[in-house]
Design an enzyme around this catalytic site. Sequence first.
Site, PDB file in Angstrom:
ATOM      1  N   ARG A   8      -7.973  20.092  37.698  1.00  0.00           N
ATOM      2  CA  ARG A   8      -6.775  19.265  37.935  1.00  0.00           C
ATOM      3  C   ARG A   8      -6.138  18.835  36.603  1.00  0.00           C
ATOM      4  NH1 ARG A   8      -8.123  21.403  41.604  1.00  0.00           N
ATOM      5  NH2 ARG A   8      -8.701  20.706  43.684  1.00  0.00           N
TER       6      ARG A   8
ATOM      7  N   SER B  36      -4.923  14.101  48.640  1.00  0.00           N
ATOM      8  CA  SER B  36      -6.084  13.476  47.991  1.00  0.00           C
ATOM      9  C   SER B  36      -5.611  12.508  46.909  1.00  0.00           C
ATOM     10  CB  SER B  36      -6.971  14.547  47.352  1.00  0.00           C
ATOM     11  OG  SER B  36      -7.436  15.430  48.338  1.00  0.00           O
TER      12      SER B  36
ATOM     13  N   GLU C 224      -6.010  10.886  41.244  1.00  0.00           N
ATOM     14  CA  GLU C 224      -5.429  12.211  41.040  1.00  0.00           C
ATOM     15  C   GLU C 224      -3.900  12.108  41.070  1.00  0.00           C
ATOM     16  OE1 GLU C 224      -5.418  16.357  43.535  1.00  0.00           O
ATOM     17  OE2 GLU C 224      -7.354  15.419  43.206  1.00  0.00           O
TER      18      GLU C 224
END
Length: 345
Positions: A170, A244, A340
């Site tokens: 990520r 998420s 995130e």
Amino acid sequence: MRHQTSMLQIQENVSLKNFNTFGIDAKARYFVEIAHQDDLVELFADPQWQQTERLVLGGGSNLLLVTDFDGLVIRMNIRGIEHRISHNDVFVEAGGGEVWNDLVNFCVARGYAGIENLSLIPGSVGASPIQNIGAYGVELKDAFVSCRAFEIATGAFKTFSKADCKFGYRESVFKSELKDQYIIVSVKFHLSLIPNINTQYGAIGQELANRGITSPTIKDVSQVVSHIRVSKLPDPTTIGNAGSFFKNPVIAQHEFETVHTKFPDVVNYPAADGQVKLAAGWLIEQCGWKGKTIGHTGTWKNQALVLVNHGGATGTEIYNFSSQIIDSVYAKFGVMLQREVNIIS
């Protein structure tokens, strides 16, 4: 991608409610839509926008607007998908404003294999390398060739190779040392006419078995991944969310041993360099947060990793709720969760 002449229209005091999947009703002081890469050259030829704080928006699916944005919101809407076949190799280039899942569907429908496991990830093509999006055992970097980006400071375009992007979990160079310096206008992918079917991760294998499919095609994989995502994740058009909200934490082996000793059933996966990845959703659920609602916000009933706007939530409310979860997981497991989602405050 598409060529056209344009007159840029810069709007003032625009609600961003329809431009972020959380559905937060924050306002942008200035707002402009970019339909062609030349629009960026025109925009930044004006010194005013060089000095102004900026927010580049694609699908608005990976951010939380905590307050109104007192700068310029640049909504990327560069469209177009081009493809070229050489033997069994397929090279696909897509405009940064294309919807990511539209690109996946385009490729799956033509038998271009490589990104079918990334079906139904929300957001735009231009945002995909920034985050190195990933799901079900596949990451963007696995199919990535290069991206073309506009350098705000110089007005020049630059092509970034896979190595240039410094992809991690990520992560990419666009989130670290080059943060806010470039705007991605198109992305090129290397796919294949010979599929390398990946059904190892998550519930894909089980769902294929449920459907009696023993030799899956990329279309089967795409449909199954989409089915699993829909069953786990709320639809942003129905209930505001950004998918998420937290990263799955990656910890050192010795830290994992400590957690594992106290919690033998901790969900974990091997990660790079001998590290261990934990399932953030599991950690959050163990702390009693799954399906919990406080005020206008809460966690999704089927997946504790997803925070939702039940209607009328402010960005501050959702941010504070996420902080409570982080504190609670740290208190119980000694593991620090990281958001995130990009926090815009």
